[in-house]
Design a protein around this motif. Sequence first.
Motif, PDB file in Angstrom:
ATOM      1  N   UNK A   1       3.807   1.459  10.752  1.00 62.50           N
ATOM      2  CA  UNK A   1       3.028   2.459  10.017  1.00 62.50           C
ATOM      3  C   UNK A   1       1.526   2.335  10.235  1.00 62.50           C
ATOM      4  N   UNK A   2       1.082   1.393  11.070  1.00 60.67           N
ATOM      5  CA  UNK A   2      -0.335   1.330  11.445  1.00 60.67           C
ATOM      6  C   UNK A   2      -0.550   2.235  12.650  1.00 60.67           C
ATOM      7  N   UNK A   3      -1.534   3.122  12.567  1.00 60.48           N
ATOM      8  CA  UNK A   3      -1.670   4.187  13.562  1.00 60.48           C
ATOM      9  C   UNK A   3      -2.051   3.694  14.953  1.00 60.48           C
ATOM     10  N   UNK A   4      -3.169   2.990  15.046  1.00 60.91           N
ATOM     11  CA  UNK A   4      -3.773   2.728  16.362  1.00 60.91           C
ATOM     12  C   UNK A   4      -3.863   1.244  16.680  1.00 60.91           C
TER      13      UNK A   4
ATOM     14  N   UNK B   1       0.844  -1.187   0.000  1.00 65.48           N
ATOM     15  CA  UNK B   1       0.000   0.000   0.000  1.00 65.48           C
ATOM     16  C   UNK B   1       0.877   1.232   0.000  1.00 65.48           C
ATOM     17  N   UNK B   2       0.272   2.362  -0.354  1.00 71.01           N
ATOM     18  CA  UNK B   2       1.041   3.591  -0.424  1.00 71.01           C
ATOM     19  C   UNK B   2       1.694   3.974   0.884  1.00 71.01           C
ATOM     20  N   UNK B   3       1.109   3.552   2.024  1.00 77.09           N
ATOM     21  CA  UNK B   3       1.674   3.918   3.313  1.00 77.09           C
ATOM     22  C   UNK B   3       3.067   3.354   3.537  1.00 77.09           C
ATOM     23  N   UNK B   4       3.281   2.087   3.146  1.00 76.08           N
ATOM     24  CA  UNK B   4       4.600   1.472   3.327  1.00 76.08           C
ATOM     25  C   UNK B   4       5.626   2.124   2.404  1.00 76.08           C
TER      26      UNK B   4
ATOM     27  N   UNK C   1     -12.335   2.248   5.428  1.00 79.45           N
ATOM     28  CA  UNK C   1     -11.095   1.785   6.036  1.00 79.45           C
ATOM     29  C   UNK C   1     -10.936   0.294   5.785  1.00 79.45           C
ATOM     30  N   UNK C   2      -9.696  -0.154   5.808  1.00 78.00           N
ATOM     31  CA  UNK C   2      -9.411  -1.584   5.746  1.00 78.00           C
ATOM     32  C   UNK C   2      -9.672  -2.165   7.133  1.00 78.00           C
ATOM     33  N   UNK C   3     -10.513  -3.193   7.248  1.00 79.96           N
ATOM     34  CA  UNK C   3     -10.773  -3.777   8.571  1.00 79.96           C
ATOM     35  C   UNK C   3      -9.479  -4.239   9.225  1.00 79.96           C
TER      36      UNK C   3
ATOM     37  N   UNK D   1      -6.286   5.507   5.240  1.00 79.54           N
ATOM     38  CA  UNK D   1      -4.898   5.062   5.264  1.00 79.54           C
ATOM     39  C   UNK D   1      -4.066   5.947   6.173  1.00 79.54           C
ATOM     40  N   UNK D   2      -3.202   5.372   6.998  1.00 78.62           N
ATOM     41  CA  UNK D   2      -2.451   6.179   7.968  1.00 78.62           C
ATOM     42  C   UNK D   2      -1.529   7.195   7.316  1.00 78.62           C
TER      43      UNK D   2
END
Length: 377
Positions: A136-139, A11-14, A308-310, A289-290
Motif C-alpha cells: 500500500x506504499x505508492x512509490x 494508519x487508515x491506508x492499511x 507526508x510521513x518521511x 497518505x496513499x
Amino acid sequence: MRILILMSDIGGGHRSCTLALQQEFAHWFPGVHEVFSVDVFKQFAPWPLDYVPLAYKYIANKLPGFWQWVFSNYGSLITEEQMATWLAGYLEPYFELLFDRMRPDLLVTVNPLFHPTLFRHLRATGRDLPIVSVVSDLVTPHGSWFHSQLDLCCVPTVQAAVAARRYRVSERNVRVYGLPVRRQFVDVEVRERRAWKRLLDMEEQLPLVLIIGGGEGFGTIAALVEQLVASRRRKAMPDCQVAVVCGRNKALARRLSQSFGTEQVRVLGFVTDMHAWMAASDCAVTKAGPGTIMEAAAMGLPVILSGFVPGQEAENPAFVIRHGMGTYAPSPASQVSVLTEWLSDERKLGRFSDAARATACARAGQSIVEEVDRLFG
C-alpha cells in the motif's frame, strides 16, 4: 478457499486496503471464498507489541526526523533475520494459535511489520501456505514489504515493482495493479457536485473545500482553518465553505467547533461516508497518505498535499504533481494561496480533476482478487 488477511491498523491506508479487498472478494466471488481479517498487533500480539500501532502514530506525527532515520537505516541497524529472531519469542506462539484457529488456505498481508517473523514461522513449522502481499506504499515502499517467499506481490506503481525486484521477489510473481480502494469510491452514484452538496446539507452554489486530517486528525489543521477563515473575511479569496474531517481527534473537533462553528465551517469527526464528501467537494487539503490520494483520484478530486510521513510517503507529493492531480503546499499560508488561485479559476480546477481521474486505478481491487482466484482458487 479460506483467505486470511493479516493487517495492522497503523494508519487508515492499511485498514482501507483490507476493507477494499474484502469487498472485492465478496462482490466478484460471492459464496466462493471465506475471507477473514485479523489485526495482528491489536488482536494477537502480547505486550509490548500490542502498543506498536500507537507508538508508530506518535513517532510519525511527533518525531518525523527520528522515523526517517529508522526507515533509512533499518537494514544496517538490524537485519531482517535478526528482527525475526528477536520477535519470534513474542509472536510465533500467537501465529500458531491464529493459524490453528482460523485454518487459512491462503495468507494476504497488507502490512509489512510482522513479515520477518511470519516468514520464519512458516519455514520452521513447514506450513505450506501461499502468501500474497498487497503493498500500500505508492512509490517508496520499505524493503520489509518484500521477501523471496512471496507467491504473489501486488504493487501500486512501476516504481514499487522495481523495489520488489530489488529485494529478491521473483519478477514473475510481481503484478502492477494499482492501489485497491473501497467500492463506494469506484461505484459511486453519478450525481452533479451540487446534488452531493445538497445531500450533505451544504450550500449548493458555493465551492466546498474539504480538509482531511486522516483517521487520527494529523496535521496543522487548526492553523489552516484559522487562516482560511481570516482570508475569506478580508475577501482576499473567493467565498467558499469548508468541511473539516478531524478523524478521532476529538480535542481538535471541539476547538474548531467552538471557534469557527458559525463561519461556514462544518466540523466532522471520524466519517464513514468519505466518498460522499469527496464527491461534493471542489478540492481537498490532505496529507500524502496513499489511500487518500488514490481515493481522491477515483473521485476526480484535486488535492493539495500538506505533508507526508518521511520514508514511505516521501515521493508521494512528486507522484501527485507528476500526474497533474494536485500540488504540494507544506504551510497553511501556502495552502490558502493555492486555494485562492484554484477557486478563482474553474478551468484549472477542471484540468486537475480530469488528471486525477486519469490517475485512478479504479479496478485495482478487482484485478488483485481475480488473480488470487486464478492462481490459488
